[in-house]
Design an enzyme around this catalytic site. Structure first.
Site, PDB file in Angstrom:
ATOM      1  N   LYS A  86     -32.740  36.960   6.621  1.00  0.00           N
ATOM      2  CA  LYS A  86     -31.585  37.101   5.725  1.00  0.00           C
ATOM      3  C   LYS A  86     -31.208  38.575   5.599  1.00  0.00           C
ATOM      4  O   LYS A  86     -32.033  39.474   5.804  1.00  0.00           O
ATOM      5  CB  LYS A  86     -31.924  36.519   4.354  1.00  0.00           C
ATOM      6  CG  LYS A  86     -32.110  34.984   4.368  1.00  0.00           C
ATOM      7  CD  LYS A  86     -30.813  34.234   4.119  1.00  0.00           C
ATOM      8  CE  LYS A  86     -30.874  32.778   4.495  1.00  0.00           C
ATOM      9  NZ  LYS A  86     -31.299  31.879   3.445  1.00  0.00           N
ATOM     10  N   ARG A 124     -38.813  27.927   4.615  1.00  0.00           N
ATOM     11  CA  ARG A 124     -37.918  27.607   5.739  1.00  0.00           C
ATOM     12  C   ARG A 124     -37.824  28.841   6.628  1.00  0.00           C
ATOM     13  O   ARG A 124     -37.431  29.909   6.171  1.00  0.00           O
ATOM     14  CB  ARG A 124     -36.546  27.222   5.172  1.00  0.00           C
ATOM     15  CG  ARG A 124     -35.531  26.783   6.199  1.00  0.00           C
ATOM     16  CD  ARG A 124     -34.207  26.423   5.527  1.00  0.00           C
ATOM     17  NE  ARG A 124     -33.215  26.011   6.504  1.00  0.00           N
ATOM     18  CZ  ARG A 124     -32.442  26.846   7.181  1.00  0.00           C
ATOM     19  NH1 ARG A 124     -32.519  28.145   6.975  1.00  0.00           N
ATOM     20  NH2 ARG A 124     -31.569  26.381   8.055  1.00  0.00           N
TER      21      ARG A 124
HETATM   22  N1  HH2 Z   1     -30.322  29.144   4.530  1.00  0.00           N
HETATM   23  C1  HH2 Z   1     -29.507  28.863   5.569  1.00  0.00           C
HETATM   24  C2  HH2 Z   1     -29.247  27.538   5.919  1.00  0.00           C
HETATM   25  N2  HH2 Z   1     -29.812  26.514   5.237  1.00  0.00           N
HETATM   26  N3  HH2 Z   1     -31.234  25.737   3.509  1.00  0.00           N
HETATM   27  C3  HH2 Z   1     -32.044  25.986   2.469  1.00  0.00           C
HETATM   28  N4  HH2 Z   1     -32.608  24.975   1.789  1.00  0.00           N
HETATM   29  N5  HH2 Z   1     -32.319  27.269   2.078  1.00  0.00           N
HETATM   30  C4  HH2 Z   1     -31.782  28.346   2.709  1.00  0.00           C
HETATM   31  O1  HH2 Z   1     -32.041  29.500   2.299  1.00  0.00           O
HETATM   32  C5  HH2 Z   1     -30.909  28.120   3.821  1.00  0.00           C
HETATM   33  C6  HH2 Z   1     -30.646  26.775   4.193  1.00  0.00           C
HETATM   34  C7  HH2 Z   1     -28.866  29.970   6.336  1.00  0.00           C
HETATM   35  O2  HH2 Z   1     -29.723  30.488   7.276  1.00  0.00           O
HETATM   36  P1  HH2 Z   1     -29.771  30.114   8.837  1.00  0.00           P
HETATM   37  O3  HH2 Z   1     -30.199  28.726   9.073  1.00  0.00           O
HETATM   38  O4  HH2 Z   1     -30.603  31.150   9.464  1.00  0.00           O
HETATM   39  O5  HH2 Z   1     -28.287  30.314   9.334  1.00  0.00           O
HETATM   40  P2  HH2 Z   1     -27.115  29.292   9.681  1.00  0.00           P
HETATM   41  O6  HH2 Z   1     -26.649  28.655   8.428  1.00  0.00           O
HETATM   42  O7  HH2 Z   1     -26.080  30.177  10.325  1.00  0.00           O
HETATM   43  O8  HH2 Z   1     -27.597  28.276  10.627  1.00  0.00           O
END
Ligand code: HH2
Length: 277
Positions: free
Chosen positions: A223, A257
Site C-alpha cells: 500500500k 491479506r
Molecule cells: N485492498 C485492496 C483490495 N481488496 N480487500 C480487503 N479486505 N482489504 C484490503 O485492504 C484490500 C482489499 C487493494 O489492494 P490490491 O489488491 O493490491 O489492489 P487492486 O485492488 O488494484 O487489485
C-alpha cells in the site's frame, strides 16, 4: 468459522492468524500472453501461494486501488469465472472473491468459491442475500468514498471512531438483511480514503476493533503508506509489509491479506510466538 472445507480458529483461544494470498486477475496483473496462458499463470501463482503456506486465496477481477475505475458486471464475470473453473479443482485451500457486486459473487460461489470479500461493505445490498443463501462468510471493509476519487481529500476528526461506527453499522445492517453474525469478518480498509497519518493511527489502534467481536482482516501489502516509509522498490515493500503484519498480528488481527505469502507467514509465526510465549 468454517470457510470452504477448512476450520479457521478466530476466537482467540488458540494462537492463530492466517495469510490470505492475493491473486489479482486484472489486465494489468496478467497482461502478457494469450488468455489460456493467463489462466495457466494464475493457477501457477495460486498453487505457489498455497505451497508457501497461504491459508486462503483472494481472487479479484476489478481493481480497487486509488484512481481505478469500476468494471462492468459482465466484464468482471468474463474475467473471473473461467479462471475459477481452472483453479477451484486444483486448490486445497478455500477461495475468497474480492467483489462488490452481488451477481458476480453469486456466480463465483456457484463455481466453488467459499467466501466474499466486499470492499464496499454491502454497497450492493443484494450481497447479503447471496452470502446467506450460500452460507458463506463475508468480509465487510471500511472505506471512505469510491476508489476513483477516495484519496483526493479524505478528512477525519477521529479515524478510529469513524471506522468503528461505520463497521458497527454495517454489521447491524448485514444481520438485519439475514447474514449470520458468526460469518462476518471486518477490515479497517488501509489506504481506502485514508491519509498517511490515518493509516498509521489505525495500525496503532487495531486492538480497538476487538469491541466489534468479529475476526479482523487487514490488507497492508504494497500500500502507498508503506511506499512512503520504505520507498517504491519491491524488496523493501515486502520487508515493510512483513513488519506491518507483525504489528497487526500482535494486535489480534486474524487474517493478513498479502501479495507475499512466505514472509508474511514468517511474520505471523514470530508475532504469535511473542504474543503467546
Ligand atoms: N485492498 C485492496 C483490495 N481488496 N480487500 C480487503 N479486505 N482489504 C484490503 O485492504 C484490500 C482489499 C487493494 O489492494 P490490491 O489488491 O493490491 O489492489 P487492486 O485492488 O488494484 O487489485
Amino acid at each position: 468459522m468454517i470457510i470452504g472445507s477448512r476450520e479457521f480458529l478466530f476466537d482467540g483461544r488458540e494462537p492463530r492468524a492466517y495469510a490470505m494470498g492475493i491473486l489479482n486477475f486484472t489486465p494489468d496483473s496478467f497482461s502478457d500472453g494469450g488468455k489460456f496462458l493467463d489462466h495457466e499463470k494464475a493457477l501457477a501463482r495460486a498453487l505457489q501461494m498455497e505451497s508457501e503456506g497461504a491459508d486462503l486465496i483472494d481472487i479479484g477481477a476489478e481493481s480497487t486501488r486509488p484512481g481505478s475505475s469500476p468494471v462492468s458486471e459482465e466484464e468482471e464475470k468474463r474475467r473471473l469465472i473461467p479462471v475459477l473453473k481452472k483453479i477451484v479443482p486444483e486448490l486445497k485451500i478455500p477461495i475468497s472473491i474480492d467483489t462488490q457486486k452481488a451477481s458476480v459473487a453469486a456466480a463465483a460461489l456457484e463455481e466453488g468459491a467459499a467466501m466474499i470479500n466486499d470492499v464496499s461493505a454491502l454497497g450492493d445490498e443484494e450481497m447479503a442475500a447471496v452470502v446467506s443463501r450460500h452460507r458463506v462468510p463475508i468480509v465487510l471493509m471500511h472505506r471512505k468514498g469510491v476508489p476513483a476519487t477516495m484519496q483526493e481529500h479524505p478528512v477525519y476528526e477521529d479515524v478510529v471512531r469513524d471506522v468503528l461506527s461505520f463497521l458497527e453499522r454495517k454489521i447491524r445492517r448485514a444481520v438485519d438483511l439475514g447474514v449470520d453474525r458468526e460469518k462476518i469478518l471486518i477490515d479497517p480498509g488501509f489506504g481506502f480514503g485514508k491519509r498517511f497519518e490515518d493509516n498509521l493511527t489505525l495500525i496503532k489502534s487495531l486492538e480497538a476493533l476487538s469491541v466489534l467481536k468479529a475476526p479482523v482482516v487487514v490488507g497492508v501489502s504494497r500500500k502507498s503508506f508503506l511506499k512512503k516509509i520504505f520507498g517504491p522498490e519491491d524488496g523493501n515493500l515486502l520487508i515493510g509489509g512483513a513488519a506491518a503484519a507483525t504489528l497487526a498480528v500482535k494486535s489480534r488481527v486474524s487474517v493478513i491479506r498479502t501479495h507475499d505469502v512466505a514472509p508474511i507467514k514468517a511474520a505471523i509465526r514470530l508475532a504469535l510466538s511473542v504474543e503467546f510465549s
